[in-house]
Design an enzyme around this catalytic site. Structure first.
Site, PDB file in Angstrom:
ATOM      1  N   LYS A   1       0.807  -1.225   0.000  1.00 49.42           N
ATOM      2  CA  LYS A   1       0.000   0.000   0.000  1.00 49.42           C
ATOM      3  C   LYS A   1       0.845   1.283   0.000  1.00 49.42           C
ATOM      4  O   LYS A   1       0.482   2.270  -0.612  1.00 49.42           O
ATOM      5  CB  LYS A   1      -0.955  -0.001   1.196  1.00 49.42           C
ATOM      6  CG  LYS A   1      -2.040  -1.073   1.078  1.00 49.42           C
ATOM      7  CD  LYS A   1      -3.029  -0.975   2.218  1.00 49.42           C
ATOM      8  CE  LYS A   1      -4.020  -2.126   2.160  1.00 49.42           C
ATOM      9  NZ  LYS A   1      -5.087  -1.981   3.163  1.00 49.42           N
TER      10      LYS A   1
ATOM     11  N   GLY B   1      -3.851   0.579  18.342  1.00 51.15           N
ATOM     12  CA  GLY B   1      -2.794   0.399  17.344  1.00 51.15           C
ATOM     13  C   GLY B   1      -2.404   1.745  16.764  1.00 51.15           C
ATOM     14  O   GLY B   1      -3.211   2.687  16.761  1.00 51.15           O
TER      15      GLY B   1
ATOM     16  N   GLY C   1      -0.312   1.375  10.112  1.00 53.80           N
ATOM     17  CA  GLY C   1      -0.958   1.832   8.883  1.00 53.80           C
ATOM     18  C   GLY C   1      -2.476   1.769   8.944  1.00 53.80           C
ATOM     19  O   GLY C   1      -3.159   2.647   8.398  1.00 53.80           O
TER      20      GLY C   1
ATOM     21  N   THR D   1       3.246   0.581  22.064  1.00 55.54           N
ATOM     22  CA  THR D   1       4.358   1.530  22.157  1.00 55.54           C
ATOM     23  C   THR D   1       3.739   2.931  22.217  1.00 55.54           C
ATOM     24  O   THR D   1       3.373   3.493  21.179  1.00 55.54           O
ATOM     25  CB  THR D   1       5.284   1.412  20.920  1.00 55.54           C
ATOM     26  OG1 THR D   1       5.577   0.034  20.698  1.00 55.54           O
ATOM     27  CG2 THR D   1       6.555   2.213  21.086  1.00 55.54           C
TER      28      THR D   1
ATOM     29  N   LYS E   1       4.455   6.002  19.804  1.00 58.75           N
ATOM     30  CA  LYS E   1       3.968   5.975  18.419  1.00 58.75           C
ATOM     31  C   LYS E   1       2.562   6.549  18.330  1.00 58.75           C
ATOM     32  O   LYS E   1       2.216   7.255  17.375  1.00 58.75           O
ATOM     33  CB  LYS E   1       3.988   4.543  17.872  1.00 58.75           C
ATOM     34  CG  LYS E   1       5.339   4.177  17.249  1.00 58.75           C
ATOM     35  CD  LYS E   1       5.448   2.709  16.923  1.00 58.75           C
ATOM     36  CE  LYS E   1       4.620   2.252  15.747  1.00 58.75           C
ATOM     37  NZ  LYS E   1       4.838   0.799  15.490  1.00 58.75           N
TER      38      LYS E   1
ATOM     39  N   TYR F   1     -11.064 -10.027   9.816  1.00 61.61           N
ATOM     40  CA  TYR F   1     -12.370 -10.583   9.460  1.00 61.61           C
ATOM     41  C   TYR F   1     -12.261 -12.083   9.171  1.00 61.61           C
ATOM     42  O   TYR F   1     -11.185 -12.609   8.896  1.00 61.61           O
ATOM     43  CB  TYR F   1     -12.977  -9.871   8.243  1.00 61.61           C
ATOM     44  CG  TYR F   1     -12.121  -9.945   7.012  1.00 61.61           C
ATOM     45  CD1 TYR F   1     -11.206  -8.943   6.740  1.00 61.61           C
ATOM     46  CD2 TYR F   1     -12.209 -11.025   6.133  1.00 61.61           C
ATOM     47  CE1 TYR F   1     -10.400  -9.014   5.623  1.00 61.61           C
ATOM     48  CE2 TYR F   1     -11.409 -11.096   5.013  1.00 61.61           C
ATOM     49  CZ  TYR F   1     -10.513 -10.087   4.757  1.00 61.61           C
ATOM     50  OH  TYR F   1      -9.719 -10.168   3.660  1.00 61.61           O
TER      51      TYR F   1
HETATM   52  P1  ATR Z   1      -0.650  -2.213  10.042  1.00 61.05           P
HETATM   53  O1  ATR Z   1      -0.106  -1.509   8.851  1.00 61.05           O
HETATM   54  O2  ATR Z   1      -1.475  -3.432   9.735  1.00 61.05           O
HETATM   55  O3  ATR Z   1      -1.358  -1.307  10.996  1.00 61.05           O
HETATM   56  P2  ATR Z   1       1.818  -2.170  11.515  1.00 61.05           P
HETATM   57  O4  ATR Z   1       2.126  -0.846  10.948  1.00 61.05           O
HETATM   58  O5  ATR Z   1       2.866  -3.208  11.574  1.00 61.05           O
HETATM   59  O6  ATR Z   1       0.620  -2.851  10.757  1.00 61.05           O
HETATM   60  O7  ATR Z   1       1.202  -1.947  12.972  1.00 61.05           O
HETATM   61  C1  ATR Z   1       0.825  -2.998  13.785  1.00 61.05           C
HETATM   62  C2  ATR Z   1       0.190  -2.432  15.029  1.00 61.05           C
HETATM   63  O8  ATR Z   1      -0.231  -3.526  15.862  1.00 61.05           O
HETATM   64  C3  ATR Z   1       1.138  -1.610  15.891  1.00 61.05           C
HETATM   65  O9  ATR Z   1       0.392  -0.581  16.505  1.00 61.05           O
HETATM   66  C4  ATR Z   1       1.627  -2.627  16.929  1.00 61.05           C
HETATM   67  O10 ATR Z   1       2.061  -2.061  18.159  1.00 61.05           O
HETATM   68  P3  ATR Z   1       3.558  -1.483  18.316  1.00 61.05           P
HETATM   69  O11 ATR Z   1       3.572  -0.151  17.654  1.00 61.05           O
HETATM   70  O12 ATR Z   1       3.766  -1.414  19.778  1.00 61.05           O
HETATM   71  O13 ATR Z   1       4.465  -2.480  17.638  1.00 61.05           O
HETATM   72  C5  ATR Z   1       0.362  -3.395  17.135  1.00 61.05           C
HETATM   73  N1  ATR Z   1       0.596  -4.754  17.705  1.00 61.05           N
HETATM   74  C6  ATR Z   1       1.175  -5.808  17.103  1.00 61.05           C
HETATM   75  N2  ATR Z   1       1.189  -6.884  17.930  1.00 61.05           N
HETATM   76  C7  ATR Z   1       0.592  -6.490  19.090  1.00 61.05           C
HETATM   77  C8  ATR Z   1       0.290  -7.135  20.319  1.00 61.05           C
HETATM   78  N3  ATR Z   1       0.612  -8.413  20.522  1.00 61.05           N
HETATM   79  N4  ATR Z   1      -0.332  -6.418  21.288  1.00 61.05           N
HETATM   80  C9  ATR Z   1      -0.662  -5.122  21.092  1.00 61.05           C
HETATM   81  N5  ATR Z   1      -0.405  -4.447  19.925  1.00 61.05           N
HETATM   82  C10 ATR Z   1       0.219  -5.116  18.951  1.00 61.05           C
END
Ligand code: ATR
Length: 279
Positions: free
Chosen positions: A68, A129, A132, A155, A158, A223
């Site tokens: 994307k 989250g 993206g 985090t 972010k 989904y």
């Molecule tokens: P996308 O583009 O699908 O949003 P991404 O940019 O990799 O994917 O973001 C993934 C999100 O899921 C992030 O906010 C991540 O949290 P971090 O910024 O702390 O990494 C979150 N995420 C992934 N695994 C997680 C978990 N087990 N518990 C809570 N948040 C999680």
């Protein structure tokens, strides 16, 4: 002549887009084909596949993970949604130019407001989250007249940075970002949206039960997986209405279809075909 469209991603075999667009084309009597293209894992593979499809007369593409961001970079022109999202999920090839849009956020909003019947105006929305998926949802959510959006992320920095970056673009909608542990001190939310990838590792984001207002909508962008860890957490919190992201998928497809073809398809048949009960 039949107009060609495609979805591109990697992997792509399990994409529902050909089925959805096939149903739309049939229902609106459009002379078009829609195929799935694997952009591969090679450097430049996506860009080559895009150029080849366009050179062969392709009219437009849906773009899915992991391309994307690169789709936006490949475009000559992009909508505000796509620029703020930093990503595009739909392209149109128009007189030698590549136009980019991002319909994920509007698909989410239409699913919540039209299919699930919840007007977002004045609502407190919690987005879990800060990747993206969250970025793509922010502008369309703010445009509904939602009163406040809070981004909570594993985090926290972010989430704070994203809120700060997008705040100037969200009009009257207040926005804030932080960690999950800060949620306990906040009033409950009318809508809680899981835009993390936590489900992929079988986990739920650490949202306190107090974050869900009574009768809140708990929405998982994931989904077809039934009750995800997030939806189970919301169910255990009590009183929340549960939804997964199948409607978001179908509605973003309808937006792209309308942009390409100038005809808005009815989404009911696709929703009925793809909805998996949340059990
Ligand atoms: P996308 O583009 O699908 O949003 P991404 O940019 O990799 O994917 O973001 C993934 C999100 O899921 C992030 O906010 C991540 O949290 P971090 O910024 O702390 O990494 C979150 N995420 C992934 N695994 C997680 C978990 N087990 N518990 C809570 N948040 C999680």
């Amino acid at each position: 002549m039949t107009d060609r469209y495609a979805v591109i991603g990697h992997p792509i075999a399990h994409s529902k887009s050909p089925l959805i667009h096939g149903l739309f084309a049939q229902a609106t009597a459009q002379d078009m084909s829609y195929e799935a293209i694997d952009g591969g894992a090679d450097e430049g593979g996506f860009e080559r596949a895009l150029a080849a499809f366009r050179a062969a007369g392709g009219k437009g593409m849906n773009v899915t993970l992991p391309f994307k961001r690169r789709a936006l970079a490949a475009a000559d022109e992009a909508s505000e949604d796509a620029r703020l999202a930093g990503a595009a999920n739909a392209l149109r090839f128009d007189r030698g130019r590549t136009l980019a849009r991002n319909f994920d956020g509007i698909g989410l909003v239409r699913d919540i407001e039209v299919n699930l019947g919840l007007a977002l105006t004045g609502c407190r929305v919690l987005l879990l989250g800060a990747g993206g998926a969250t970025r793509g949802a922010l502008l369309p959510l703010a445009r509904t007249g939602a009163a406040r959006i809070v981004i909570a992320n594993r985090t926290p920095a972010k989430a704070r940075d994203l809120a700060r970056e997008l705040a100037p673009h969200l009009g009257d909608c207040a926005i804030d970002g932080g960690g999950f542990d800060e949620l306990a001190a906040q009033p409950p939310f009318d809508v809680v949206i899981n835009a993390t990838s936590a489900s992929l590792s079988g986990e739920a984001p650490a949202v306190p039960a107090s974050a869900f207002a009574s009768g809140a909508l708990a929405y998982d962008m994931m989904y077809g997986k039934g009750l995800t860890p997030f939806l189970t957490l919301a169910q255990d919190a009590g009183g929340a209405r549960l939804a997964d992201g199948v409607g978001m998928l179908v509605e973003q497809a309808a937006e792209a279809f309308a942009w390409w073809r100038g005809v808005r398809p009815d989404t009911r048949a696709a929703l009925d075909r793809l909805t998996v009960p949340l059990v």
